[in-house]
Design an enzyme around this catalytic site. Structure first.
Site, PDB file in Angstrom:
ATOM      1  N   ASN A  84     -53.177 -31.302  -2.716  1.00  0.00           N
ATOM      2  CA  ASN A  84     -52.421 -32.259  -1.906  1.00  0.00           C
ATOM      3  C   ASN A  84     -51.517 -32.949  -2.711  1.00  0.00           C
ATOM      4  O   ASN A  84     -50.143 -33.364  -2.164  1.00  0.00           O
ATOM      5  CB  ASN A  84     -53.313 -33.290  -1.225  1.00  0.00           C
ATOM      6  N   SER A 136     -44.662 -28.057   3.676  1.00  0.00           N
ATOM      7  CA  SER A 136     -43.998 -29.062   4.374  1.00  0.00           C
ATOM      8  C   SER A 136     -43.237 -28.505   5.119  1.00  0.00           C
ATOM      9  O   SER A 136     -42.988 -27.320   5.320  1.00  0.00           O
ATOM     10  CB  SER A 136     -43.272 -29.848   3.224  1.00  0.00           C
ATOM     11  N   TYR A 149     -37.748 -29.566  -4.083  1.00  0.00           N
ATOM     12  CA  TYR A 149     -38.987 -29.506  -3.217  1.00  0.00           C
ATOM     13  C   TYR A 149     -39.196 -28.382  -2.315  1.00  0.00           C
ATOM     14  O   TYR A 149     -40.275 -27.930  -2.156  1.00  0.00           O
ATOM     15  CB  TYR A 149     -38.706 -30.921  -2.414  1.00  0.00           C
ATOM     16  N   ALA A 151     -37.971 -25.357  -2.629  1.00  0.00           N
ATOM     17  CA  ALA A 151     -38.625 -24.214  -3.383  1.00  0.00           C
ATOM     18  C   ALA A 151     -39.991 -24.407  -3.527  1.00  0.00           C
ATOM     19  O   ALA A 151     -40.520 -23.264  -3.838  1.00  0.00           O
ATOM     20  CB  ALA A 151     -37.642 -24.140  -4.724  1.00  0.00           C
ATOM     21  N   SER A 152     -40.343 -25.410  -4.069  1.00  0.00           N
ATOM     22  CA  SER A 152     -41.883 -25.537  -4.446  1.00  0.00           C
ATOM     23  C   SER A 152     -42.849 -25.460  -3.363  1.00  0.00           C
ATOM     24  O   SER A 152     -43.854 -24.772  -3.274  1.00  0.00           O
ATOM     25  CB  SER A 152     -42.079 -27.011  -5.072  1.00  0.00           C
ATOM     26  N   LYS A 153     -42.319 -26.002  -2.283  1.00  0.00           N
ATOM     27  CA  LYS A 153     -43.286 -25.753  -1.083  1.00  0.00           C
ATOM     28  C   LYS A 153     -43.355 -24.396  -0.536  1.00  0.00           C
ATOM     29  O   LYS A 153     -44.137 -23.784   0.232  1.00  0.00           O
ATOM     30  CB  LYS A 153     -43.026 -26.817   0.000  1.00  0.00           C
ATOM     31  N   ILE A 182     -44.773 -37.330   8.925  1.00  0.00           N
ATOM     32  CA  ILE A 182     -46.432 -38.258   9.182  1.00  0.00           C
ATOM     33  C   ILE A 182     -46.004 -39.499   8.686  1.00  0.00           C
ATOM     34  O   ILE A 182     -45.248 -39.829   7.519  1.00  0.00           O
ATOM     35  CB  ILE A 182     -47.427 -37.649   8.152  1.00  0.00           C
TER      36      ILE A 182
HETATM   37  P1  NDP Z   1     -47.925 -39.774  -1.617  1.00  0.00           P
HETATM   38  O1  NDP Z   1     -46.562 -40.043  -2.245  1.00  0.00           O
HETATM   39  O2  NDP Z   1     -48.399 -41.003  -0.621  1.00  0.00           O
HETATM   40  O3  NDP Z   1     -49.282 -39.488  -2.517  1.00  0.00           O
HETATM   41  C1  NDP Z   1     -48.885 -38.589  -3.473  1.00  0.00           C
HETATM   42  C2  NDP Z   1     -50.207 -38.330  -4.096  1.00  0.00           C
HETATM   43  O4  NDP Z   1     -50.209 -37.505  -5.246  1.00  0.00           O
HETATM   44  C3  NDP Z   1     -50.610 -39.957  -4.852  1.00  0.00           C
HETATM   45  O5  NDP Z   1     -52.181 -39.936  -4.782  1.00  0.00           O
HETATM   46  C4  NDP Z   1     -50.470 -39.603  -6.193  1.00  0.00           C
HETATM   47  O6  NDP Z   1     -51.146 -40.331  -7.181  1.00  0.00           O
HETATM   48  C5  NDP Z   1     -50.423 -38.260  -6.658  1.00  0.00           C
HETATM   49  N1  NDP Z   1     -49.986 -37.627  -7.908  1.00  0.00           N
HETATM   50  C6  NDP Z   1     -48.515 -37.585  -7.641  1.00  0.00           C
HETATM   51  N2  NDP Z   1     -48.127 -36.607  -8.903  1.00  0.00           N
HETATM   52  C7  NDP Z   1     -49.517 -36.489  -9.686  1.00  0.00           C
HETATM   53  C8  NDP Z   1     -49.920 -35.934 -10.862  1.00  0.00           C
HETATM   54  N3  NDP Z   1     -48.765 -35.439 -11.560  1.00  0.00           N
HETATM   55  N4  NDP Z   1     -51.100 -35.903 -11.107  1.00  0.00           N
HETATM   56  C9  NDP Z   1     -52.035 -36.407 -10.309  1.00  0.00           C
HETATM   57  N5  NDP Z   1     -51.854 -36.952  -9.277  1.00  0.00           N
HETATM   58  C10 NDP Z   1     -50.501 -36.762  -8.736  1.00  0.00           C
HETATM   59  O7  NDP Z   1     -47.535 -38.513  -0.798  1.00  0.00           O
HETATM   60  P2  NDP Z   1     -47.830 -38.089   0.968  1.00  0.00           P
HETATM   61  O8  NDP Z   1     -49.299 -38.408   1.099  1.00  0.00           O
HETATM   62  O9  NDP Z   1     -46.793 -38.592   1.614  1.00  0.00           O
HETATM   63  O10 NDP Z   1     -47.896 -36.539   0.656  1.00  0.00           O
HETATM   64  C11 NDP Z   1     -49.031 -35.725   0.248  1.00  0.00           C
HETATM   65  C12 NDP Z   1     -48.668 -34.385   0.329  1.00  0.00           C
HETATM   66  O11 NDP Z   1     -48.134 -34.027   1.488  1.00  0.00           O
HETATM   67  C13 NDP Z   1     -47.514 -33.845  -0.661  1.00  0.00           C
HETATM   68  O12 NDP Z   1     -47.730 -32.539  -1.197  1.00  0.00           O
HETATM   69  C14 NDP Z   1     -46.375 -33.942   0.158  1.00  0.00           C
HETATM   70  O13 NDP Z   1     -45.398 -32.910  -0.237  1.00  0.00           O
HETATM   71  C15 NDP Z   1     -46.894 -33.530   1.465  1.00  0.00           C
HETATM   72  N6  NDP Z   1     -46.190 -33.683   2.596  1.00  0.00           N
HETATM   73  C16 NDP Z   1     -45.910 -34.987   3.050  1.00  0.00           C
HETATM   74  C17 NDP Z   1     -45.537 -35.424   4.131  1.00  0.00           C
HETATM   75  C18 NDP Z   1     -45.372 -36.877   4.808  1.00  0.00           C
HETATM   76  O14 NDP Z   1     -44.673 -36.789   5.895  1.00  0.00           O
HETATM   77  N7  NDP Z   1     -45.858 -37.806   4.014  1.00  0.00           N
HETATM   78  C19 NDP Z   1     -44.633 -34.404   5.082  1.00  0.00           C
HETATM   79  C20 NDP Z   1     -44.916 -32.995   4.443  1.00  0.00           C
HETATM   80  C21 NDP Z   1     -45.584 -32.700   3.364  1.00  0.00           C
HETATM   81  P3  NDP Z   1     -50.575 -41.069  -8.452  1.00  0.00           P
HETATM   82  O15 NDP Z   1     -49.175 -41.655  -8.252  1.00  0.00           O
HETATM   83  O16 NDP Z   1     -51.629 -42.231  -8.989  1.00  0.00           O
HETATM   84  O17 NDP Z   1     -50.755 -40.038  -9.394  1.00  0.00           O
END
Ligand code: NDP
Length: 246
Positions: A84, A136, A149, A151-153, A182
Site C-alpha cells: 500500500n 490508482s 505516479y 507510470a508506477s501505478k 478517497i
Molecule cells: P498516505 O500518504 O496517507 O500514506 C502513505 C503511507 O506510506 C504512509 O504510511 C507512509 O508512512 C508510507 N510510506 C511512504 N513511503 C514509504 C517508504 N519509503 N517506506 C515505508 N513507508 C512509506 O497515502 P494514502 O493512504 O492516501 O495512499 C495509500 C496508497 O493508496 C498509495 O499507494 C496511494 O498511491 C494509493 N491511492 C490513494 C488514493 C487516495 O485517494 N488517498 C487514491 C488512489 C490510490 P511514513 O511517511 O511514515 O513512511
C-alpha cells in the site's frame, strides 16, 4: 498456527491504516510498516494488540530480505502482504527531473517488487498466501501532472497479472485494488486547492461522492479472505464508478 500474519506497508495513515485496522479487528496479526516512528507506533497503539509497528524505509531495497527474514523467524508464517505504501508528485510534465521520476518509481514499484519477492519465498515454504497491490485511477485513464505516479501505478497492474501467473502454482494469489478518490487528509487538501480538478472528479463519479478509507480496507480484506479463493490477477476499481464514468 490458525492466527494469520499480515504485512501492510504504509499502514500508519490513510488507506493502509484502515486496512491494518480491518485486519487486526478480525484477529489477523499485522505488521504495520512506516518510516516515521511516532506515527507508526501511535497508529499501532490506536489499532490495538494485533498491530505491530515496524519502522522501515522501503526504498532501502538491500535491507528488505533481512527485514522479512526477521518477521518470518518470529512468526513462522507470512500469509498476507498488502503493498500500500506510495508517494505522489504533481508537476508539469516537462519540469519533472529524472531523479524525481526515479524517486517515485523507487517507492511505488521497485520496493513493491523487492518485498513481494522476499515474502513469496516465505509463502512458498508455508504453502501459500495472498498479495494485494494498490494502484490508482491514474492507471485507468490519463490524469494531468502525475506522469511518474501514473507510470508506477500502471506498472503495478501489469506486475499484478504477471505475479498471479507466476505464483498460482505455489497457491499464492495476487490481486490489485484501484482506489478512486478517497477521503484522506492528503486528497482533501489536494482537491480543495484545485477547484476545477475537484469539479472534474465529482462530475465523472456516478455515485457522486468520495470513498472512505474503510471502503478500500473492505475490498482488500475480501481479496485476502477465503471467499476470494478463486480470484487472482484481477484489478478491482473501488471508485464509485469513477473509472467508467463519462
Ligand atoms: P498516505 O500518504 O496517507 O500514506 C502513505 C503511507 O506510506 C504512509 O504510511 C507512509 O508512512 C508510507 N510510506 C511512504 N513511503 C514509504 C517508504 N519509503 N517506506 C515505508 N513507508 C512509506 O497515502 P494514502 O493512504 O492516501 O495512499 C495509500 C496508497 O493508496 C498509495 O499507494 C496511494 O498511491 C494509493 N491511492 C490513494 C488514493 C487516495 O485517494 N488517498 C487514491 C488512489 C490510490 P511514513 O511517511 O511514515 O513512511
Amino acid at each position: 498456527m490458525d492466527k494469520k500474519v499480515a504485512i501492510v506497508t504504509g499502514g500508519n495513515s490513510g488507506l493502509g491504516y484502515a486496512t491494518a485496522k480491518k485486519f487486526c479487528d478480525n484477529g489477523i496479526k499485522t505488521y504495520v510498516i512506516g518510516r516515521t516512528k511516532e506515527r507508526t507506533v501511535n497508529a499501532c497503539s490506536e489499532i490495538g494488540d494485533n498491530a505491530m509497528p515496524l519502522i522501515f524505509d522501503l526504498t532501502n531495497l538491500d535491507e528488505i530480505p533481512g527485514m522479512i527474514q526477521d518477521i518470518f523467524d518470529k512468526e513462522g508464517q507470512i500469509d498476507i502482504l498488502v503493498n500500500n505504501a506510495g508517494i505522489n508528485m504533481k508537476k508539469e510534465f516537462i519540469e519533472v527531473t529524472d531523479a524525481e521520476f526515479e524517486n517515485i518509481l523507487h517507492t511505488n514499484l521497485f520496493s513493491v517488487f523487492a518485498i513481494s519477492r522476499e515474502v513469496v519465498k516465505k509463502m512458498k515454504e508455508t504453502g501459500g498466501g495472498s498479495i494485494v497491490n494498490i494502484s490508482s485511477m491514474a492507471a485507468q485513464y490519463g490524469m494531468p501532472k502525475v506522469v511518474a505516479y501514473s507510470a508506477s501505478k500502471t506498472a503495478i497492474e501489469g506486475m499484478t497479472r504477471a505475479m498471479a501467473v507466476d505464483l498460482a502454482q505455489f497457491n499464492i494469489r495476487t490481486n490489485c485494488i484501484a482506489p478512486g478518490f478517497i477521503k484522506t487528509k492528503m486528497t482533501a487538501k489536494a482537491l480543495d486547492s484545485d477547484p476545477p480538478r475537484k469539479e472534474k472528479v465529482f462530475s465523472r463519479t456516478p455515485m457522486g461522492k468520495m470513498g472512505l478509507p474503510e471502503d478500500i480496507a473492505d475490498a482488500v480484506f475480501f481479496m485476502c479472505s477465503k471467499e476470494a479463493k478463486f480470484v487472482t490477477g484481477t484489478v478491482l476499481p473501488v471508485d464509485g464508478g469513477n473509472s467508467i464514468g463519462f
